[in-house]
Design an enzyme around this catalytic site. Structure first.
Site, PDB file in Angstrom:
ATOM      1  N   GLU A  71       0.829  -1.214   0.000  1.00  0.00           N
ATOM      2  CA  GLU A  71       0.000   0.000   0.000  1.00  0.00           C
ATOM      3  C   GLU A  71       0.864   1.265   0.000  1.00  0.00           C
ATOM      4  O   GLU A  71       0.576   2.225  -0.699  1.00  0.00           O
ATOM      5  CB  GLU A  71      -0.908   0.017   1.238  1.00  0.00           C
ATOM      6  CG  GLU A  71      -2.109  -0.883   1.131  1.00  0.00           C
ATOM      7  CD  GLU A  71      -3.040  -0.449   0.013  1.00  0.00           C
ATOM      8  OE1 GLU A  71      -3.304   0.749  -0.125  1.00  0.00           O
ATOM      9  OE2 GLU A  71      -3.485  -1.330  -0.743  1.00  0.00           O
TER      10      GLU A  71
ATOM     11  N   CYS B 287     -15.561   2.185 -20.406  1.00  0.00           N
ATOM     12  CA  CYS B 287     -16.931   2.082 -19.904  1.00  0.00           C
ATOM     13  C   CYS B 287     -17.673   0.890 -20.519  1.00  0.00           C
ATOM     14  O   CYS B 287     -18.565   0.318 -19.896  1.00  0.00           O
ATOM     15  CB  CYS B 287     -17.710   3.365 -20.180  1.00  0.00           C
ATOM     16  SG  CYS B 287     -16.919   4.822 -19.465  1.00  0.00           S
TER      17      CYS B 287
ATOM     18  N   CYS C 113     -17.241  -2.009 -18.233  1.00  0.00           N
ATOM     19  CA  CYS C 113     -17.300  -1.694 -16.798  1.00  0.00           C
ATOM     20  C   CYS C 113     -18.562  -2.285 -16.154  1.00  0.00           C
ATOM     21  O   CYS C 113     -19.660  -2.100 -16.658  1.00  0.00           O
ATOM     22  CB  CYS C 113     -17.282  -0.176 -16.600  1.00  0.00           C
ATOM     23  SG  CYS C 113     -17.405   0.285 -14.865  1.00  0.00           S
TER      24      CYS C 113
HETATM   25  S1  SF4 Z   1     -17.242   3.863 -13.397  1.00  0.00           S
HETATM   26 FE1  SF4 Z   1     -17.253   2.564 -15.222  1.00  0.00          FE
HETATM   27  S2  SF4 Z   1     -18.837   3.412 -16.495  1.00  0.00           S
HETATM   28 FE2  SF4 Z   1     -18.333   4.971 -14.995  1.00  0.00          FE
HETATM   29  S3  SF4 Z   1     -16.789   6.227 -15.932  1.00  0.00           S
HETATM   30 FE3  SF4 Z   1     -15.696   4.649 -14.812  1.00  0.00          FE
HETATM   31  S4  SF4 Z   1     -15.359   3.029 -16.341  1.00  0.00           S
HETATM   32 FE4  SF4 Z   1     -16.963   4.376 -17.148  1.00  0.00          FE
END
Ligand code: SF4
Length: 343
Positions: free
Chosen positions: A35, A197, A200
């Site tokens: 860490e 994303c 994600c």
């Molecule tokens: S949390 Fe997931 S969906 Fe939201 S910005 Fe980050 S990568 Fe994209």
């Protein structure tokens, strides 16, 4: 909508990192060390440093008893050397007050030098499975984007809000995996530029994705001009190829490390060099810039070759003539080490 932790843990089971060296075994000393190393540095860079460190100092007691030079040499190249000194000081306190172990109590743990709230939470969650939230840089990025929180995460009001959410989202079960999962998501999917994303697990209810804010969140730090400083580094090299090193004082950058003597300009450099050794000539080497978090340092190296050591500095504890192999065992700032290697 799948709850945050459930979605994250399902993703972790398939894609999370489960073969990091500090996960096997995942004890408090190793988690703590990782860490602290990861605070300013990426996982791929940290891994070889971590492996060298635990090979040389496998237990907290070994770290507490080590020479400071050994600890700094193992840290050399990771930067932010205060972390290494705090690490050793904390290990010594654990030997004096906590039977040679990192305490399991949150307050006692976060009282140790260099262990803030997030690091204490990460140690307790990962090494002992206790329910404590973490809020490192990766987690801040995931939360500000997912929840659509504006304002620089370093500002205390924003940080307070983030801690509240980090706490509320941390599950009571599988806390160790959840902690690793949210750090992994920030490091591999919700990355600083171009977050992924499309893969994600949190995309279905992410505010930044929905409102196209991923380039704006987390909000940038209010900008401040970074000052520039200049220094001349003196490389006094004798006929055997040994270089004169000077231990830096206890304050300021690179404190306690072995570095090169410095001067503010050429005139002072010559005078300082003459005081340190018998010299004839100097050669200017290519200048370079080293960037610290709070200023830029323009470095002009000046090589005094064939310098002859003055006998009177032979036993000076803050000055020593070192061969390349002796330098390898000392803590040197990375740019100085590189400079000397390239001579
Ligand atoms: S949390 Fe997931 S969906 Fe939201 S910005 Fe980050 S990568 Fe994209």
């Amino acid at each position: 909508m799948i709850p945050f932790a459930t979605a994250l843990l399902a993703w972790f089971d398939e894609h999370g990192r489960k073969d990091l060296p500090w996960q096997h075994p995942r004890d408090a000393y190793r988690v703590w060390l990782s860490e602290v190393m990861l605070q300013q540095t990426q996982v791929a860079t940290v891994i070889p440093y971590f492996q060298r460190f635990v090979a040389a100092l496998p237990t907290l007691r070994d770290l507490a008893a080590a020479e400071e030079d050994t600890v700094l040499a193992l840290w050399s190249g990771l930067g932010y050397y205060r972390r290494a000194r705090f690490l050793q000081r904390a290990a010594q306190i654990c030997v004096e007050k906590h039977h040679g172990e990192l305490p399991r109590d949150f307050d006692a743990l976060s009282d140790l030098p260099g262990i803030g709230r997030s690091t204490a939470g990460a140690i307790l969650a990962q090494a002992h499975g206790l329910r404590f939230p973490i809020l490192d840089g990766n987690v801040k990025r995931v939360l500000t984007r997912h929840l659509g929180i504006h304002g620089h995460p370093g500002q205390s009001a924003v940080e307070k809000v983030l801690w509240k959410h980090a706490d509320a989202l941390t599950p009571a079960e599988r806390t160790a995996d959840y902690t690793q999962a949210i750090m992994d998501l920030g490091a591999t999917v919700c990355v600083r530029s171009k977050p992924r994303c499309d893969v994600c697990p949190l995309a279905s209810d992410c505010v930044a994705k929905r409102d196209d804010l991923t380039t704006q969140l987390p909000s940038a730090k209010p900008s401040k001009a970074v000052p520039t400083r200049a220094t001349v580094m003196l490389i006094l090299r004798d006929a055997q190829g040994r270089v004169l090193l000077e231990r830096r004082g206890p304050q300021g950058v690179w404190s306690g490390l072995w570095s090169l003597p410095e001067a503010s300009d050429h005139d002072h450099a010559w005078r300082a060099a003459e005081a340190l050794a018998k010299i004839d000539d100097a050669q200017s080497l290519p200048p370079f810039v080293h960037v610290f978090s709070h200023y830029r340092l323009n470095v002009e190296p000046l090589l005094f070759d064939e310098a002859t050591a003055h006998r009177r500095i032979a036993d000076n504890s803050s000055l020593r003539w070192c061969s390349a192999s002796e330098r390898a065992a000392l803590g040197l700032p990375a740019p100085v080490r590189t400079l000397l290697q390239n001579l």
